[in-house]
Scaffold this active site. Structure first.
Site, PDB file in Angstrom:
ATOM      1  N   ASP A 134       1.283  -1.331  -0.282  1.00  0.00           N
ATOM      2  CA  ASP A 134      -0.111  -0.146   0.226  1.00  0.00           C
ATOM      3  C   ASP A 134       0.786   1.116  -0.210  1.00  0.00           C
ATOM      4  OD1 ASP A 134      -2.395  -1.682  -0.128  1.00  0.00           O
ATOM      5  OD2 ASP A 134      -2.717  -0.751   2.142  1.00  0.00           O
ATOM      6  N   ALA A 187       7.867   5.711   6.043  1.00  0.00           N
ATOM      7  CA  ALA A 187       8.230   3.901   6.109  1.00  0.00           C
ATOM      8  C   ALA A 187       6.929   3.820   6.581  1.00  0.00           C
ATOM      9  CB  ALA A 187       9.245   2.856   6.138  1.00  0.00           C
ATOM     10  N   LYS A 188       6.869   2.232   5.653  1.00  0.00           N
ATOM     11  CA  LYS A 188       5.168   1.705   6.492  1.00  0.00           C
ATOM     12  C   LYS A 188       5.159   1.434   7.851  1.00  0.00           C
ATOM     13  CE  LYS A 188       3.543   0.003   1.893  1.00  0.00           C
ATOM     14  NZ  LYS A 188       4.802   0.052   1.083  1.00  0.00           N
ATOM     15  N   ARG A 189       6.653   1.021   8.448  1.00  0.00           N
ATOM     16  CA  ARG A 189       6.630   0.689   9.648  1.00  0.00           C
ATOM     17  C   ARG A 189       6.648   1.570  10.472  1.00  0.00           C
ATOM     18  NH1 ARG A 189      11.934   0.320   6.796  1.00  0.00           N
ATOM     19  NH2 ARG A 189      13.207   1.760   7.356  1.00  0.00           N
TER      20      ARG A 189
END
Length: 301
Positions: A17, A238-240
């Site tokens: 995503d 970032a997604k993290r």
């Protein structure tokens, strides 16, 4: 057949995503294109890491922000023959050579004075046929461009004149996959993209791509490398980093319209919490006054 109309573009990799930094860049790309009367294209750069279904979710999230684009969406995986044809022309013209180096070998090899870290040192550039035959028996070859220049200058709407290094960069990886620098140049030229708006972490790649475009007889696109979105530690978002996708933000009560307002505020195009639409932002958008500093995004908890 008429040539493609001038266009800007957004070209995500469908590996997951999109997070709010990716989406902000997409909004900026749309605004730049709209402000200059261009069309707007979406290209899925799916030659490498792909997570099934990601492309559909990415397009859904872009539409949720109000973005529209010219159809069809281009998928690089459907254009392999076009890339191969361009490489074949360069090979026939003597503008390439086979390379058998590993990344470790390149990093550990002595490089030319003042060359950037990781620049290709020319190890395989002038091998004899016997040497190439020996190396072929050891590992498959990548195909590199025989650049013949060490630098190239591009004009960026935000950075002005930018001169960057051009080495003998990879056109086709040793697994046969067309490399990023080749594919984007071929695609932009084929689809009428003459404006490239993307994160400023990619500014250093523009001279290579503009040089290749020129070599292939194309006019390089107009560039605008826009500020990145960072996390609270100053690293690229970032997604993290937490709730950074539209789906995750929705779980914290932040819908797509609110996310767009947050992006607009970060760009100096809206007051805090002000509801906006893309059409409103288009009326306010002036590239000359664009915020030049990164946006530090702190996800809701």
């Amino acid at each position: 057949m008429l040539p493609p109309s001038p266009a800007g573009r957004f070209a995500p990799s469908p590996s997951g995503d999109l997070h709010i930094g990716n989406l902000r860049t997409a909004v900026l790309a749309w605004l730049f294109a709209h402000a200059t009367g261009r069309g707007f294209a979406i290209r899925m750069e799916d030659l490498d890491r792909v997570r099934p279904g990601s492309d559909v979710r990415q397009l859904r999230d872009l539409a949720a922000l109000g973005l529209s684009w010219d159809e069809p969406v281009v998928y690089q995986s459907q254009r392999l023959e076009e890339y191969r044809a361009v490489v074949d022309e360069l090979v026939a013209a003597g503008r390439t050579f086979e390379c058998y180096c590993t990344r470790r070998e390149i990093l550990e090899a002595p490089s030319a004075p003042h060359a950037p870290q990781g620049a290709y040192p020319g190890t395989c550039r002038d091998l004899s046929e016997a040497q190439r035959a020996q190396r072929r028996s050891e590992r498959p070859a990548a195909i590199r461009l025989r650049a013949e220049v060490s630098s190239f200058t591009v004009h960026d709407l935000l950075y002005g004149e930018f001169t960057g290094d051009v080495d003998d960069f990879v056109l086709v990886r040793n697994d046969g996959t067309p490399a990023y620098n080749l594919a984007v140049v071929v695609d932009d030229a084929a689809t009428g993209v003459d404006q490239v708006v993307r994160g400023d972490d990619l500014l250093s790649s523009a001279p290579r791509q503009a040089f290749l475009a020129t070599l292939l007889g194309h006019r390089p696109p107009e560039y605008a490398h826009v500020p990145m979105v960072l996390n609270r530690s100053g690293a690229r978002l970032a997604k993290r980093d937490g709730a950074v996708t539209l789906t995750d933000l929705a779980g914290h009560g932040v819908d797509a319209a609110s996310a767009l307002s947050m992006m607009a505020e970060s760009l100096g195009l809206a007051a805090a919490g002000e509801p906006v639409t893309l059409n409103v932002l288009a009326e306010r958008f002036d590239p000359s006054t664009l915020v030049r500093t990164p946006w530090v995004f702190v996800p809701p908890e």
